[in-house]
Design an enzyme around this catalytic site. Structure first.
Site, PDB file in Angstrom:
ATOM      1  N   GLU A  30     -10.334  -6.742   0.334  1.00 16.49           N
ATOM      2  CA  GLU A  30      -9.043  -6.641   1.035  1.00 16.49           C
ATOM      3  C   GLU A  30      -9.056  -5.538   2.100  1.00 16.49           C
ATOM      4  O   GLU A  30      -9.972  -4.713   2.152  1.00 16.49           O
ATOM      5  CB  GLU A  30      -7.910  -6.381   0.039  1.00 16.49           C
ATOM      6  CG  GLU A  30      -8.047  -5.061  -0.699  1.00 16.49           C
ATOM      7  CD  GLU A  30      -6.717  -4.462  -1.112  1.00 16.49           C
ATOM      8  OE1 GLU A  30      -5.819  -4.327  -0.244  1.00 16.49           O
ATOM      9  OE2 GLU A  30      -6.585  -4.081  -2.289  1.00 16.49           O
ATOM     10  N   LYS A 164      -2.431   1.353 -11.825  1.00 16.46           N
ATOM     11  CA  LYS A 164      -2.088   2.785 -11.843  1.00 16.46           C
ATOM     12  C   LYS A 164      -0.762   3.011 -12.513  1.00 16.46           C
ATOM     13  O   LYS A 164       0.121   2.166 -12.419  1.00 16.46           O
ATOM     14  CB  LYS A 164      -1.874   3.220 -10.399  1.00 16.46           C
ATOM     15  CG  LYS A 164      -2.993   3.861  -9.782  1.00 16.46           C
ATOM     16  CD  LYS A 164      -2.483   4.509  -8.503  1.00 16.46           C
ATOM     17  CE  LYS A 164      -3.625   4.493  -7.559  1.00 16.46           C
ATOM     18  NZ  LYS A 164      -3.860   3.134  -7.104  1.00 16.46           N
TER      19      LYS A 164
HETATM   20  N1  PSU Z   1      -3.107   0.104  -5.358  1.00 13.62           N
HETATM   21  C1  PSU Z   1      -4.119   0.920  -4.991  1.00 13.62           C
HETATM   22  N2  PSU Z   1      -4.619   0.882  -3.726  1.00 13.62           N
HETATM   23  C2  PSU Z   1      -4.106   0.016  -2.793  1.00 13.62           C
HETATM   24  C3  PSU Z   1      -3.042  -0.853  -3.194  1.00 13.62           C
HETATM   25  C4  PSU Z   1      -2.576  -0.787  -4.466  1.00 13.62           C
HETATM   26  O1  PSU Z   1      -4.599   1.695  -5.792  1.00 13.62           O
HETATM   27  O2  PSU Z   1      -4.570   0.021  -1.649  1.00 13.62           O
HETATM   28  C5  PSU Z   1      -2.529  -1.836  -2.199  1.00 13.62           C
HETATM   29  C6  PSU Z   1      -3.158  -3.217  -2.456  1.00 13.62           C
HETATM   30  O3  PSU Z   1      -3.376  -3.837  -1.209  1.00 13.62           O
HETATM   31  C7  PSU Z   1      -2.045  -3.946  -3.205  1.00 13.62           C
HETATM   32  C8  PSU Z   1      -0.838  -3.381  -2.513  1.00 13.62           C
HETATM   33  O4  PSU Z   1      -2.119  -5.343  -3.093  1.00 13.62           O
HETATM   34  O5  PSU Z   1      -1.127  -2.005  -2.352  1.00 13.62           O
HETATM   35  C9  PSU Z   1       0.430  -3.592  -3.301  1.00 13.62           C
HETATM   36  O6  PSU Z   1       1.513  -3.257  -2.500  1.00 13.62           O
HETATM   37  P1  PSU Z   1       2.975  -3.686  -2.950  1.00 13.62           P
HETATM   38  O7  PSU Z   1       3.207  -2.897  -4.207  1.00 13.62           O
HETATM   39  O8  PSU Z   1       3.870  -3.278  -1.827  1.00 13.62           O
HETATM   40  O9  PSU Z   1       2.923  -5.169  -3.196  1.00 13.62           O
END
Ligand code: PSU
Ligand code: MN
Length: 313
Positions: A30, A164
């Site tokens: 990603e 996390k």
């Molecule tokens: N958790 C991490 N690193 C990240 C992300 C999440 O430790 O870079 C990023 C990933 O791309 C995940 C996104 O899909 O954040 C989720 O964002 P949201 O909670 O806004 O859907």
């Protein structure tokens, strides 16, 4: 070789298109983790290194992003540099894809949108760091990542280091169960919490080899059970930050976020950046270590799934 069956809205590099056409193992990666998940230049160094790990293990990396409105499957080093260093790259989840494509702008894809584009291209294995999930306080904010709903529908296995504790891990696991998503602890009875091997939650299932993960993928999709598989791969012992230590930092980052009134799609990037600051960069080192570890496992799973197991060249 340029396969003719490719989706008209995707641009696939020759390297990835050839690998897919020949049935060779391919691993999707990603780009939100690059643009919004880590500071520059560690982010681009990580992106280049992870592609190298996948390649060295006999699989083809396909980092996914939207550039000038064009969903791209496989990127050049210059593209990675752009995603890592430009401030105007949008964070793009599934709901944002139509906007960035129609407007012709740049977008870094989250787990959800990367899964969707990977599946459109025919890629079934995806390596990342951490999943989005149910945020703490979701009972009032309704903040549940589209990563979860995507996992409920799109046929891609996602290798991650768990979730996390900026999120509510228990509620995230409940939601994944509701959506019919198998969540396996890789070599672990406990579901990991990204920086730490422990989370206080059991992994719903345990699998110990890449071949067994590939067998689950075949069984799931063979039965017509659409949707993803979460492979939760604990951070290596030598790289982990103990749960109680990082827990205090996360609580402080969450309090700071509330004080600033940050919410919605900005929540996760803010928290990740704040945790790097509060740990003086120690969280970044752990984050990079777990992505490397996931890349190694993802390459092995992709090889098994493609019928190209390690040892066969
Ligand atoms: N958790 C991490 N690193 C990240 C992300 C999440 O430790 O870079 C990023 C990933 O791309 C995940 C996104 O899909 O954040 C989720 O964002 P949201 O909670 O806004 O859907
Ligand atoms: Mn959200």
């Amino acid at each position: 070789m340029s396969p003719t069956h490719q989706h008209p809205l995707l641009t696939v590099t020759d390297e990835v298109a050839t690998a897919l056409a020949e049935g060779r193992p391919v691993v999707a990666l990603e780009s939100t983790i690059i643009s919004h998940g880590m500071p520059y230049p560690a982010n681009v160094e990580m992106a280049v290194e992870v592609e190298g790990i996948v390649r060295s293990l006999g699989a083809t990396p396909a980092t996914i992003a939207v550039l000038d409105g064009r969903p791209r499957i496989g990127l050049a080093p210059d593209d990675l540099e752009l995603l890592a260093s430009h401030a105007d790259v949008m964070k793009v989840s599934v709901r944002d894809l139509p906007y960035v494509v129609a407007r012709g702008v740049h977008g870094a894809t989250t787990v959800a949108s990367t899964m969707r584009l990977a599946a459109l291209a025919g890629i079934r294995v995806f390596v990342t760091g951490g999943l989005g999930g149910v945020h703490r306080g979701a009972e009032t904010s309704f903040d549940v990542s589209a990563d979860l709903t995507e996992l409920g529908t799109t046929d891609v296995a996602v290798v991650c280091a768990g979730v996390k504790s900026i999120l509510d891990i228990g509620l995230t696991l409940e939601m994944l169960e509701t959506l019919g998503v198998p969540v396996v602890g890789y070599g672990s009875d406990e579901f990991p919490s990204f920086f730490s091997r422990a989370s206080g939650h059991r992994a719903p299932m345990r699998v110990d080899t890449p071949a067994d993960v590939a067998a689950m993928m075949r069984a799931k999709w063979g039965l017509g059970l659409d949707g993803g598989v979460v492979v939760a791969n604990p951070i290596p012992v030598e790289d982990e930050i103990p749960a109680d230590e990082i827990g205090l930092i996360i609580d402080r980052a969450l309090a700071d976020m509330d004080a600033l009134g940050i919410s919605g799609k900005d929540a996760t990037p803010y928290l990740l950046g704040r945790i790097v600051e509060l740990t003086d960069g120690a969280s970044l080192i752990a984050n990079i270590a777990l992505v490397r570890n996931n890349a190694r496992l993802g390459a092995a799973i992709a090889r098994e799934f493609a019928g190209w197991p390690v040892g066969v060249e």
